[in-house]
Design an enzyme around this catalytic site. Structure first.
Site, mmCIF file in Angstrom:
data_model
loop_
_atom_site.group_PDB
_atom_site.id
_atom_site.type_symbol
_atom_site.label_atom_id
_atom_site.label_comp_id
_atom_site.label_asym_id
_atom_site.label_seq_id
_atom_site.Cartn_x
_atom_site.Cartn_y
_atom_site.Cartn_z
ATOM 1 N N TRP A 42 0.872 -1.182 0.000
ATOM 2 C CA TRP A 42 0.000 0.000 0.000
ATOM 3 C C TRP A 42 0.907 1.229 0.000
ATOM 4 C CZ3 TRP A 42 -5.519 0.419 0.563
ATOM 5 C CH2 TRP A 42 -5.977 1.743 0.599
ATOM 6 N N GLU A 97 7.772 -1.353 1.430
ATOM 7 C CA GLU A 97 7.665 -1.073 2.859
ATOM 8 C C GLU A 97 8.510 -2.108 3.601
ATOM 9 O OE1 GLU A 97 3.160 -0.565 3.745
ATOM 10 O OE2 GLU A 97 3.376 -1.633 1.836
ATOM 11 N N ASP A 108 9.441 2.993 1.607
ATOM 12 C CA ASP A 108 8.306 3.747 2.131
ATOM 13 C C ASP A 108 8.200 3.448 3.631
ATOM 14 O OD1 ASP A 108 5.842 4.690 2.903
ATOM 15 O OD2 ASP A 108 4.711 3.758 1.271
ATOM 16 N N GLN A 111 4.851 4.111 7.992
ATOM 17 C CA GLN A 111 4.408 3.579 9.285
ATOM 18 C C GLN A 111 5.549 3.078 10.146
ATOM 19 O OE1 GLN A 111 0.870 1.157 9.351
ATOM 20 N NE2 GLN A 111 0.180 1.938 7.385
ATOM 21 N N LYS A 150 2.992 9.644 7.797
ATOM 22 C CA LYS A 150 2.233 9.421 9.019
ATOM 23 C C LYS A 150 2.940 9.816 10.324
ATOM 24 C CE LYS A 150 -0.399 5.575 7.022
ATOM 25 N NZ LYS A 150 -1.763 6.074 7.185
ATOM 26 N N ARG A 206 -3.840 -5.176 13.034
ATOM 27 C CA ARG A 206 -2.677 -4.280 13.004
ATOM 28 C C ARG A 206 -2.682 -3.499 14.320
ATOM 29 N NH1 ARG A 206 -2.391 -0.477 8.066
ATOM 30 N NH2 ARG A 206 -4.586 -0.089 8.510
#
Length: 437
Positions: free
Chosen positions: A138, A210, A243, A246, A272, A406
């Site tokens: 994502w 990620e 990326d 998070q 984020k 999560r």
């Protein structure tokens, strides 16, 4: 009567809001503080996802509120061709904490926007256009980022960007390649790149990844994988984009997740966690890549590039993370949370796997541990029961896996709050299993 049942509120919501995925919780959130959000009845709900995995310092941090108030009055937004002290300060601080060599920063708003800019840099620098990502990734909902997003949202919108390729993400709990009963991620990676090479027209520009695929189900790249992936990129003249939306700014127990592997990407994106809940993102890259792209006319001129207010917030976030030793706190608090989840796993057969790092953890639910059959109804029921008990949880349900919670509380979460969340989760699972008979 509950104040959450305000008929005018819900009528206006149904009439005037565009629904953008999933469903809205049947409550009105009035305020948030620390690790909790509060509904219209004043009921406290423990936020185990840090909002949208973003409220790194909890909700309503007083120092962040002070920075916002000051800059809202004094210096909030500028013409994009103007520079301010907060922008240069944040770029300088990012260069000081980023992996060596990532010394140039572009400050933007969202993760999708930062990934768009990263892909444009990679394409301009290499002179190529093909982009490879993970099949459970994502990276955002805008053009190029959406073309590199494979966990959801691809159907019904027409063709993705030309040259978009995907390879399987490593998934040790459900391995596709095994040798002697052991997951062989290297063989899987070799085979995946063989397929990429066969499909490529010779214009491979970048791989975007990620370090822990969050929306993909908290899939962590095994030790050694990231270095092998970087080698694949170097062999093909591709850039590696990481990326860390998070995983960055301490959440995994390191400032950046890639530091565990000693791998420095060519481009790194942050979002984020950098803004601690406010819209702030950054693209970090090397001086050589930035200089080359500038010479070639790199263009990413947006309305809110280099805005001073969010930049000031980002600088304060980095200060607080360093001063309060929150990277170390993520490691110790994460160990406590993971131990608690593993205790639940020992007690409940429906918990198939516990994985992740620091305060970014996943708990996968299954119908049967032996077959690892997915249990979507069970996951949905436990999610609802958690909310009833006052615990906000997010579950990912994708084809080929069980429901995966999560779990990403703020780095400021207390031991008491961690234990409360574990107790509420235990109660929720117990109640749902009892109802199921």
């Amino acid at each position: 009567m509950s104040r959450n049942d305000d008929p005018q509120f819900w009528q206006n919501a149904r009439r005037h809001l565009v629904r953008y995925g999933g469903r809205f919780e049947p409550m009105i959130i009035e305020r948030a503080h620390g690790s909790f959000v509060y509904d219209a009845d004043g009921r406290a709900i423990l936020d185990f996802t840090s909002g949208q995995m973003s409220a790194l310092l909890g909700h309503g941090h007083p120092e962040i509120a002070e920075v916002v108030a000051e800059h809202a009055q004094r210096l909030d937004h500028l013409f994009s061709g103007m520079l301010s002290r907060p922008v240069v300060e944040l770029a300088t601080k990012l260069a000081g904490v980023a992996p060596a060599g990532l010394e140039r920063a572009l400050l933007l708003t969202t993760g999708a926007e930062s990934n768009e800019a990263a892909l444009r840099l990679a394409k301009l620098y290499t002179g190529r256009h093909e982009v490879v990502g993970f099949a459970q990734s994502w990276h955002g909902m805008t053009g190029g980022a959406a073309s590199a997003t494979y966990s959801a949202g691809r159907r019904g919108y027409g063709p993705a960007a030309v040259g978009s390729f995907a390879i399987p993400a490593p998934y040790p709990y459900r391995p596709r390649f095994e040798r002697g009963g052991v997951y062989d991620w290297q063989a899987e990676l070799d085979y995946a790149f063989d397929l990429v090479d066969r499909q490529s027209c010779g214009s491979l520009a970048a791989f975007i990844a990620e370090p822990i695929l969050s929306s993909g189900g908290i899939l962590e790249l095994p030790p050694g994988y990231l270095a092998a992936l970087k080698a694949k990129c170097v062999e093909r003249g591709m850039l590696l984009i990481l990326d860390e939306a998070q995983t960055g700014v301490g959440r995994t127990g390191l400032m950046f997740a890639c530091q565990r592997d000693g791998v420095t990407p060519d481009i790194m994106t942050l979002s984020k966690t950098l803004g601690a809940g406010l819209p702030l993102a950054a693209v970090l890259t090397t001086a050589e890549i930035e200089e080359t792209c500038h010479e070639r006319g790199f263009l990413f001129y947006t309305t809110h590039v280099s805005d001073p207010l969010p930049a000031a917030v980002g600088a304060k976030v980095l200060d607080i993370v360093a001063r309060d030793h929150l990277v170390e706190r993520a490691s110790t608090a994460g160990a406590r949370l993971q131990a608690g989840l593993q205790a639940l796993q020992r007690d409940f057969e429906c918990i198939g796997d516990v994985r992740g790092r620091g305060l970014l953890l996943g708990l996968e639910l299954v119908k049967d541990r032996a077959t690892r059959e997915a249990a979507p109804e069970l996951g949905a029921a436990i999610t609802r029961e958690c909310m009833t008990l006052g615990l906000s949880m997010n579950i990912v349900q994708l084809p080929g896996m069980g429901g995966v919670f999560r779990i990403a509380p703020p780095l400021t979460v207390s031991d008491t709050e961690i234990d409360l969340g574990l107790d509420l989760l235990r109660q929720a699972i117990t109640r749902v299993l009892a109802k199921a008979g």
